[in-house]
Structure formats: structure tokens, C-alpha cells
Design a protein around this motif. Structure first.
Motif, PDB file in Angstrom:
ATOM      1  N   ALA A 100     -42.585   8.478  54.090  1.00 58.19           N
ATOM      2  CA  ALA A 100     -41.466   7.529  54.211  1.00 58.19           C
ATOM      3  C   ALA A 100     -40.658   7.483  52.916  1.00 58.19           C
ATOM      4  CB  ALA A 100     -41.987   6.141  54.567  1.00 58.19           C
ATOM      5  N   ILE A 101     -41.343   7.478  51.788  1.00 55.36           N
ATOM      6  CA  ILE A 101     -40.641   7.499  50.501  1.00 55.36           C
ATOM      7  C   ILE A 101     -39.886   8.815  50.330  1.00 55.36           C
ATOM      8  CG2 ILE A 101     -40.995   7.570  48.004  1.00 55.36           C
ATOM      9  CD1 ILE A 101     -43.271   5.528  48.447  1.00 55.36           C
ATOM     10  N   ASN A 102     -40.494   9.915  50.726  1.00 53.39           N
ATOM     11  CA  ASN A 102     -39.838  11.217  50.655  1.00 53.39           C
ATOM     12  C   ASN A 102     -38.559  11.225  51.495  1.00 53.39           C
ATOM     13  OD1 ASN A 102     -39.263  13.944  50.247  1.00 53.39           O
ATOM     14  ND2 ASN A 102     -40.621  14.593  51.886  1.00 53.39           N
ATOM     15  N   PHE A 103     -38.630  10.721  52.718  1.00 57.73           N
ATOM     16  CA  PHE A 103     -37.446  10.681  53.575  1.00 57.73           C
ATOM     17  C   PHE A 103     -36.366   9.783  52.980  1.00 57.73           C
ATOM     18  CE2 PHE A 103     -39.814  11.777  57.771  1.00 57.73           C
ATOM     19  CZ  PHE A 103     -39.827  13.102  57.408  1.00 57.73           C
ATOM     20  N   GLY A 104     -36.763   8.650  52.404  1.00 59.90           N
ATOM     21  CA  GLY A 104     -35.790   7.742  51.784  1.00 59.90           C
ATOM     22  C   GLY A 104     -35.081   8.382  50.600  1.00 59.90           C
ATOM     23  N   VAL A 105     -35.844   9.044  49.737  1.00 58.93           N
ATOM     24  CA  VAL A 105     -35.249   9.702  48.577  1.00 58.93           C
ATOM     25  C   VAL A 105     -34.361  10.866  49.019  1.00 58.93           C
ATOM     26  CG1 VAL A 105     -35.800  11.077  46.523  1.00 58.93           C
ATOM     27  CG2 VAL A 105     -37.041   8.970  46.985  1.00 58.93           C
ATOM     28  N   THR A 106     -34.793  11.621  50.015  1.00 59.78           N
ATOM     29  CA  THR A 106     -33.980  12.724  50.527  1.00 59.78           C
ATOM     30  C   THR A 106     -32.668  12.207  51.102  1.00 59.78           C
ATOM     31  OG1 THR A 106     -35.959  14.006  51.001  1.00 59.78           O
ATOM     32  CG2 THR A 106     -33.941  14.672  52.123  1.00 59.78           C
ATOM     33  N   PHE A 107     -32.709  11.090  51.805  1.00 59.80           N
ATOM     34  CA  PHE A 107     -31.487  10.489  52.347  1.00 59.80           C
ATOM     35  C   PHE A 107     -30.536  10.100  51.218  1.00 59.80           C
ATOM     36  CE2 PHE A 107     -29.090   6.688  53.533  1.00 59.80           C
ATOM     37  CZ  PHE A 107     -28.376   7.177  54.619  1.00 59.80           C
ATOM     38  N   ILE A 108     -31.059   9.456  50.176  1.00 61.78           N
ATOM     39  CA  ILE A 108     -30.218   9.048  49.047  1.00 61.78           C
ATOM     40  C   ILE A 108     -29.617  10.271  48.348  1.00 61.78           C
ATOM     41  CG2 ILE A 108     -30.267   7.977  46.753  1.00 61.78           C
ATOM     42  CD1 ILE A 108     -32.370   6.017  47.956  1.00 61.78           C
ATOM     43  N   LEU A 109     -30.431  11.302  48.151  1.00 63.68           N
ATOM     44  CA  LEU A 109     -29.916  12.525  47.527  1.00 63.68           C
ATOM     45  C   LEU A 109     -28.823  13.174  48.374  1.00 63.68           C
ATOM     46  CD1 LEU A 109     -33.176  14.177  46.178  1.00 63.68           C
ATOM     47  CD2 LEU A 109     -31.360  13.094  44.861  1.00 63.68           C
ATOM     48  N   ALA A 110     -29.015  13.209  49.671  1.00 63.94           N
ATOM     49  CA  ALA A 110     -28.024  13.822  50.546  1.00 63.94           C
ATOM     50  C   ALA A 110     -26.717  13.026  50.545  1.00 63.94           C
ATOM     51  CB  ALA A 110     -28.567  13.929  51.967  1.00 63.94           C
ATOM     52  N   GLN A 111     -26.814  11.712  50.465  1.00 64.19           N
ATOM     53  CA  GLN A 111     -25.617  10.874  50.485  1.00 64.19           C
ATOM     54  C   GLN A 111     -24.856  10.908  49.163  1.00 64.19           C
ATOM     55  OE1 GLN A 111     -24.388   9.390  53.291  1.00 64.19           O
ATOM     56  NE2 GLN A 111     -26.052  10.535  54.236  1.00 64.19           N
ATOM     57  N   THR A 112     -25.527  11.155  48.070  1.00 65.18           N
ATOM     58  CA  THR A 112     -24.880  11.105  46.758  1.00 65.18           C
ATOM     59  C   THR A 112     -24.555  12.472  46.173  1.00 65.18           C
ATOM     60  OG1 THR A 112     -27.024  11.014  45.624  1.00 65.18           O
ATOM     61  CG2 THR A 112     -25.976   8.908  46.186  1.00 65.18           C
ATOM     62  N   PHE A 113     -25.018  13.536  46.790  1.00 64.10           N
ATOM     63  CA  PHE A 113     -24.853  14.867  46.198  1.00 64.10           C
ATOM     64  C   PHE A 113     -23.390  15.248  46.016  1.00 64.10           C
ATOM     65  CE2 PHE A 113     -24.277  19.454  46.549  1.00 64.10           C
ATOM     66  CZ  PHE A 113     -25.011  19.863  45.454  1.00 64.10           C
ATOM     67  N   LEU A 114     -22.566  15.104  47.043  1.00 61.24           N
ATOM     68  CA  LEU A 114     -21.167  15.528  46.930  1.00 61.24           C
ATOM     69  C   LEU A 114     -20.403  14.703  45.908  1.00 61.24           C
ATOM     70  CD1 LEU A 114     -20.205  16.370  50.611  1.00 61.24           C
ATOM     71  CD2 LEU A 114     -20.650  17.935  48.718  1.00 61.24           C
ATOM     72  N   MET A 115     -20.631  13.410  45.874  1.00 58.67           N
ATOM     73  CA  MET A 115     -19.973  12.560  44.888  1.00 58.67           C
ATOM     74  C   MET A 115     -20.378  12.984  43.470  1.00 58.67           C
ATOM     75  SD  MET A 115     -20.292   8.480  44.302  1.00 58.67           S
ATOM     76  CE  MET A 115     -21.999   8.644  43.829  1.00 58.67           C
ATOM     77  N   MET A 116     -21.665  13.235  43.282  1.00 55.42           N
ATOM     78  CA  MET A 116     -22.138  13.658  41.967  1.00 55.42           C
ATOM     79  C   MET A 116     -21.609  15.052  41.614  1.00 55.42           C
ATOM     80  SD  MET A 116     -26.029  12.203  42.089  1.00 55.42           S
ATOM     81  CE  MET A 116     -26.504  12.941  40.546  1.00 55.42           C
ATOM     82  N   LEU A 117     -21.498  15.922  42.593  1.00 52.94           N
ATOM     83  CA  LEU A 117     -20.974  17.264  42.349  1.00 52.94           C
ATOM     84  C   LEU A 117     -19.532  17.196  41.863  1.00 52.94           C
ATOM     85  CD1 LEU A 117     -21.442  20.325  42.482  1.00 52.94           C
ATOM     86  CD2 LEU A 117     -20.653  20.229  44.858  1.00 52.94           C
ATOM     87  N   CYS A 118     -18.738  16.308  42.470  1.00 54.42           N
ATOM     88  CA  CYS A 118     -17.343  16.149  42.043  1.00 54.42           C
ATOM     89  C   CYS A 118     -17.249  15.578  40.631  1.00 54.42           C
ATOM     90  CB  CYS A 118     -16.595  15.241  43.015  1.00 54.42           C
ATOM     91  SG  CYS A 118     -16.347  15.987  44.628  1.00 54.42           S
ATOM     92  N   GLN A 119     -18.162  14.709  40.265  1.00 55.30           N
ATOM     93  CA  GLN A 119     -18.127  14.085  38.950  1.00 55.30           C
ATOM     94  C   GLN A 119     -18.759  14.963  37.864  1.00 55.30           C
ATOM     95  OE1 GLN A 119     -16.580  11.104  38.250  1.00 55.30           O
ATOM     96  NE2 GLN A 119     -15.886  11.237  40.367  1.00 55.30           N
TER      97      GLN A 119
END
Length: 116
Positions: A36-55
Motif C-alpha cells: 500500500a505504501i509502495n502504491f501510494g509513493v508510486t502514485f505521488i511520483l507519477a503525479q509530480t514527475f512532469l511538473m518536476m521535469l519542467c522545473q
């Protein structure tokens, strides 16, 4: 290359480690919490990756490399080797570890009989 390297190295550890370190009685709960923690962290990483890539531009890969370095140090220092240890004797590994020994009861003699 990154995805295949991660899939063969760090990716499966979330599934492998809990199945090796938790006692048989609590393994399903421990495995469930870990995944469950793995899925939660993966979700957060997937949601923030593009924003972080642009920055961060290419710096995002340095950011993730830093976290992989932290994970490597954590595993090397705080995760004991479990090779050849029967599941019923796993508490012995934790009793002998330099850090985790302070959190493990000696030989389970301090637990009430109904817990053991």
C-alpha cells in the motif's frame, strides 16, 4: 534502460523484503502495508514527475539518483542478511543486528503466552 534496470534491482524489493523479514503470523498484514505504501509513493511520483521535469530539467534524474543513493545506504546499513535463515528464526537476525537489537525482545520470553 532505467526501467529494466529498476525492474531487476530496486523495484521488486518492496515485494521481496517483507516476505522475508516478517514472522509468519503477521506476514499478510506486513506485506499489505508495504505494498500500500509502495502504491501510494508510486502514485505521488507519477503525479509530480512532469511538473518536476519542467522545473528541474535534467536535474530530476540527479534528484532520483540521490534518493537511490539514500536507499542504498539504508539497505546496506540497516537491513540484515536473511540468506539461509528459517522464517521461524527470523527474530534471531534482528536480535543480533547492531541497530535493531534494541527494539527486539530477547528470545520472546517477555511476551505473554497468549501472544506467542
Amino acid at each position: 534502460m532505467y526501467a529494466s534496470g529498476f525492474g531487476w534491482s530496486w523495484g521488486p524489493l518492496t515485494w521481496l523484503i517483507p516476505s522475508e523479514i516478517f514472522p509468519i503470523k503477521i506476514r499478510p498484514a506486513g506485506q499489505s502495508i508495504s505494498i500500500a505504501i509502495n502504491f501510494g509513493v508510486t502514485f505521488i511520483l507519477a503525479q509530480t514527475f512532469l511538473m518536476m521535469l519542467c522545473q528541474f530539467k535534467y536535474g530530476i534524474f540527479l534528484f532520483y539518483a540521490g534518493w537511490i543513493s539514500v536507499a542504498t545506504i539504508f539497505i546496506a546499513l540497516l537491513l540484515p542478511e536473511t540468506k539461509g535463515i528459517p522464517l521461524e528464526s527470523m527474530y534471531v537476525v534482528w536480535e543480533k543486528h547492531w541497530f535493531w537489537s534494541r527494539f527486539v525482545l530477547d528470545g520472546l520470553e517477555e511476551l505473554p503466552k497468549e501472544v506467542i
